[in-house]
Design a protein around this motif. Structure first.
Motif, PDB file in Angstrom:
ATOM      1  N   GLY A 125       4.203   1.146   8.161  1.00  0.00           N
ATOM      2  CA  GLY A 125       4.254   2.577   8.409  1.00  0.00           C
ATOM      3  C   GLY A 125       4.195   3.401   7.143  1.00  0.00           C
ATOM      4  N   GLN A 126       4.376   2.758   6.016  1.00  0.00           N
ATOM      5  CA  GLN A 126       4.368   3.416   4.708  1.00  0.00           C
ATOM      6  C   GLN A 126       3.860   2.377   3.712  1.00  0.00           C
ATOM      7  OE1 GLN A 126       8.289   4.908   3.958  1.00  0.00           O
ATOM      8  NE2 GLN A 126       7.806   5.615   1.905  1.00  0.00           N
ATOM      9  N   PRO A 127       3.072   2.786   2.722  1.00  0.00           N
ATOM     10  CA  PRO A 127       2.670   1.801   1.705  1.00  0.00           C
ATOM     11  C   PRO A 127       3.897   1.114   1.120  1.00  0.00           C
ATOM     12  CG  PRO A 127       1.482   3.857   1.385  1.00  0.00           C
ATOM     13  CD  PRO A 127       2.541   4.117   2.427  1.00  0.00           C
ATOM     14  N   LEU A 128       3.733  -0.155   0.773  1.00  0.00           N
ATOM     15  CA  LEU A 128       4.862  -0.960   0.323  1.00  0.00           C
ATOM     16  C   LEU A 128       4.514  -1.731  -0.939  1.00  0.00           C
ATOM     17  CD1 LEU A 128       7.648  -2.437   0.795  1.00  0.00           C
ATOM     18  CD2 LEU A 128       6.332  -4.096   2.147  1.00  0.00           C
ATOM     19  N   VAL A 129       5.429  -1.715  -1.890  1.00  0.00           N
ATOM     20  CA  VAL A 129       5.384  -2.571  -3.065  1.00  0.00           C
ATOM     21  C   VAL A 129       6.527  -3.569  -2.894  1.00  0.00           C
ATOM     22  CG1 VAL A 129       5.630  -2.696  -5.571  1.00  0.00           C
ATOM     23  CG2 VAL A 129       4.448  -0.749  -4.526  1.00  0.00           C
TER      24      VAL A 129
END
Length: 160
Positions: free
Chosen positions: A49-53
């Protein structure tokens, strides 16, 4: 002499094909459950749902120790990107003591005592940083200590 070279080349080719076929690959967030520092389960797929690192690290790893402040600064400035730090093979007391001693926040840290993330992505060492889009698809992986210019480049791609 030529026979030996051809034999060695053949063995290398067969071994390479075997290892290539056996290498784990996970193009999306895997169905893995890690723990937060309180011992509560965290499903990695729930981070979509959100970019992730996703940084894979350990407290005893000098390159991990050097890059952690950079990654935490990036987390503070790139608020549209989620950051998580999966400690490999360590327990909560060890990780929490390390974070407290250095004044780091506890929130984004996860425990991976069985190194499931490293296994799922075929990581041969740490640190490693994995970059996922908002759908949970792996866009890039960086093996080894990351530098600020490289990190900023990866984050620009995630922000697009």
């Amino acid at each position: 002499m030529w026979r030996l070279l051809w034999l060695l080349l053949g063995v290398a080719l067969v071994l390479g094909l075997f290892l290539r076929g056996r290498a784990p690959s996970t193009p999306t967030l895997p169905p893995l459950t890690l723990l937060d520092l309180e011992g509560r389960p965290v499903d990695l797929r729930g981070l979509k749902g959100q970019p992730l690192v996703l940084n894979v690290w350990a407290t005893w790893c000098p390159p991990c120790q050097r890059e952690l402040p950079l990654l935490l600064r990036a987390e503070a400035t790139h608020t549209r990107i989620r950051f998580r730090f999966a400690s490999q093979g360590e327990d909560g007391r060890t990780v929490r003591a390390y974070l407290v001693a250095r004044g780091f926040p506890e929130g984004p840290f996860l425990l991976d005592p069985e190194a499931k993330v490293s296994q799922a992505f075929g990581l041969a060492g740490i640190p490693a940083t994995l970059f996922f889009d908002r759908e949970g698809r792996l866009l890039a992986r960086h093996l080894g200590e990351i530098t600020e210019p490289l990190l900023e480049g990866y984050l620009r791609v995630l922000s697009d």
